[in-house]
Design a protein around this motif. Structure first.
Motif, PDB file in Angstrom:
ATOM      1  N   UNK A   1      49.616  52.258  80.461  1.00  0.00           N
ATOM      2  CA  UNK A   1      51.041  52.174  80.640  1.00  0.00           C
ATOM      3  C   UNK A   1      51.719  52.435  81.767  1.00  0.00           C
ATOM      4  N   UNK A   2      51.205  53.479  82.356  1.00  0.00           N
ATOM      5  CA  UNK A   2      51.600  53.872  83.806  1.00  0.00           C
ATOM      6  C   UNK A   2      51.056  53.067  85.013  1.00  0.00           C
ATOM      7  N   UNK A   3      50.171  51.945  84.595  1.00  0.00           N
ATOM      8  CA  UNK A   3      50.239  50.933  85.633  1.00  0.00           C
ATOM      9  C   UNK A   3      48.533  50.794  86.019  1.00  0.00           C
ATOM     10  N   UNK A   4      47.601  51.576  85.349  1.00  0.00           N
ATOM     11  CA  UNK A   4      46.411  51.745  85.869  1.00  0.00           C
ATOM     12  C   UNK A   4      45.517  51.006  84.685  1.00  0.00           C
ATOM     13  N   UNK A   5      43.943  50.900  85.124  1.00  0.00           N
ATOM     14  CA  UNK A   5      43.046  50.040  84.306  1.00  0.00           C
ATOM     15  C   UNK A   5      41.877  51.114  83.978  1.00  0.00           C
ATOM     16  N   UNK A   6      41.655  51.408  82.679  1.00  0.00           N
ATOM     17  CA  UNK A   6      40.594  52.150  82.207  1.00  0.00           C
ATOM     18  C   UNK A   6      39.301  51.500  82.310  1.00  0.00           C
ATOM     19  N   UNK A   7      38.280  51.960  83.293  1.00  0.00           N
ATOM     20  CA  UNK A   7      36.922  51.568  83.316  1.00  0.00           C
ATOM     21  C   UNK A   7      35.971  52.099  82.777  1.00  0.00           C
ATOM     22  N   UNK A   8      36.398  53.326  82.503  1.00  0.00           N
ATOM     23  CA  UNK A   8      35.165  54.166  81.726  1.00  0.00           C
ATOM     24  C   UNK A   8      35.782  55.352  80.878  1.00  0.00           C
TER      25      UNK A   8
END
Length: 424
Positions: free
Chosen positions: A217-224
């Protein structure tokens, strides 16, 4: 122990804007424009009616009430070019293209229909009100003209922006790449599976779902996303996995305080990481650790108490993400306290709070009960964070404090006021 402002400066100095990538409009929600976007077309693309009624030719002079017109044809939304008889009216629907040669719309409520055909469609009307040139028209380019600025660079794309870009016919946009984020929870007491019964001494892992929801939601991408026990070797292996997944930010929860099992600082040193600061003069979240890993990724060691993790994310990780997305540094709104407050001097205090209207109609901020860092229920009643300055011990009702929305992107959506350009 580092001052809060110095710690934030340190984080921002370590962050640079990420490069751009082209994304489909359907994937652009929550992204940030990499450059300005100019309209490729006029919007609307043609003159059209703002009302259901009749299109007329005023010849730029207006038409008095009482004038009669024969009705020649009908124009509905989706119809193409129609070359109209300038001496006749044309029945027209809202959104329909204005027939060539006509220049005004009279609404159906302002005409008397006194002749109809076998299909009950009007064939002759009388004006019940005067008609001014150009009335009830939406002109081509009136919303935005071809070549005009649609969105500036560094602009958060929300639902409103998607509406505009879709209307302009843009299938793709250039956006700043999302920061790639790894989430690591530490603690042998943590249980991830909500269906698994707790054993004595175990607790639910409540911070991990929060972080996994907030980062995108804050603009990031969870990769792990991983939970590891209090074992240095296992944590080091998780850091290696995060690096292999291309993580640019690594967030961990727990194991950064002063206890026997707070092993993260030593693991980082053993791997050759550069610890930039450890412990910030703030509450909650004082033990927060910030480091640069050997591969260049930035590491945030958030304390284990849930609200401490929330504060660390909001006031350190989200500013880092803003910098990586090319957004300006966030500054708080300046609002008065609704009541007296006291605190220990030397620490900046982040308080769960909500906005309130005072008796005079002035907006202020109320600090909520239940400020302890283990208490998550008061977050549900919060609408903002109030930041009480480190150098103050007592504050009186009416004193001005910095106030921040719960999520940084909410401040983005509110515009310049949310970055400190103006105060509410």
């Amino acid at each position: 122990m580092i001052a809060f402002e110095d710690a934030v400066d340190c984080v921002l100095q370590a962050c640079g804007r990420l490069p751009a990538e082209r994304v489909a409009l359907t994937e652009a929600l929550g992204r940030v424009t990499a450059g300005e976007i100019r309209s490729p077309v006029d919007l609307p693309s043609f003159d059209n009616s703002a009302m259901d009624g009749f299109a007329l030719c005023t010849d730029g002079h207006g038409i008095p009430a009482g004038r009669e017109f024969a009705v020649g044809g009908e124009q509905v939304a989706g119809d193409g070019v129609r070359h109209a008889d300038r001496g006749r009216a044309c029945s027209i629907m809202t959104g329909a293209r204005l027939p060539d040669g006509l220049d005004a719309i009279v609404p159906v409520e302002q005409v008397d229909v006194f002749e109809r055909n076998a299909d009950a469609r009007p064939t002759r009307i009388r004006l019940a009100a005067a008609v001014a040139p150009g009335q009830h028209l939406r002109r081509a380019g009136e919303d935005i003209a071809a070549g005009a600025l649609a969105l500036p660079a560094g602009h958060w794309i929300g639902a409103n922006e998607l509406m505009l870009l879709a209307g302009l016919g843009l299938a793709q946009v250039d956006a700043v790449r999302r920061p790639r984020v790894a989430l690591l929870s530490t603690g042998r007491e943590l249980v991830d599976d909500p269906a698994r019964p707790l054993q004595p001494g175990q607790i639910r892992n409540s911070s991990a779902p929060f972080l996994a929801a907030r980062v995108p939601a804050a603009g990031g991408e969870v990769v792990l996303r991983a939970t590891v026990p209090d074992e240095p070797a296992r944590f080091a292996a998780a850091l290696e996995q995060a690096a292999g997944g291309g993580a640019q930010l690594v967030l961990s929860t727990g194991a950064v305080s002063m206890g026997r099992f707070d092993f993260i600082p030593e693991v980082l040193r053993s791997l050759g990481a550069e610890i930039l600061f450890h412990k910030v003069a703030m509450r909650p979240g004082k033990p927060l650790l910030f480091a640069r890993l050997p591969g260049g990724a930035l590491f945030f060691g958030l304390p284990g108490n849930p609200v401490s993790s929330v504060v660390g994310l909001r006031f350190f990780v989200e500013p880092a993400m803003r910098a990586m997305l090319g957004l300006p540094r966030e500054r708080g709104w300046r609002l008065p306290l609704m009541h007296d407050a006291s605190k220990k001097p030397g620490f900046r205090l982040h308080q769960k709070a909500r906005l309130q209207l005072g008796a005079t109609g002035r907006l202020g901020v109320e600090l909520l009960p239940g400020q302890e860092s283990f208490r998550t229920r008061p977050l549900i009643d919060s609408t903002v964070w109030a930041a009480l300055p480190a150098d103050r011990e007592a504050l009186a009702a009416g004193d001005i404090v910095d106030v921040f929305p719960l999520a940084h992107e909410a401040g983005v959506a509110l515009g310049p006021q949310a970055t400190g350009a103006a105060s509410p």
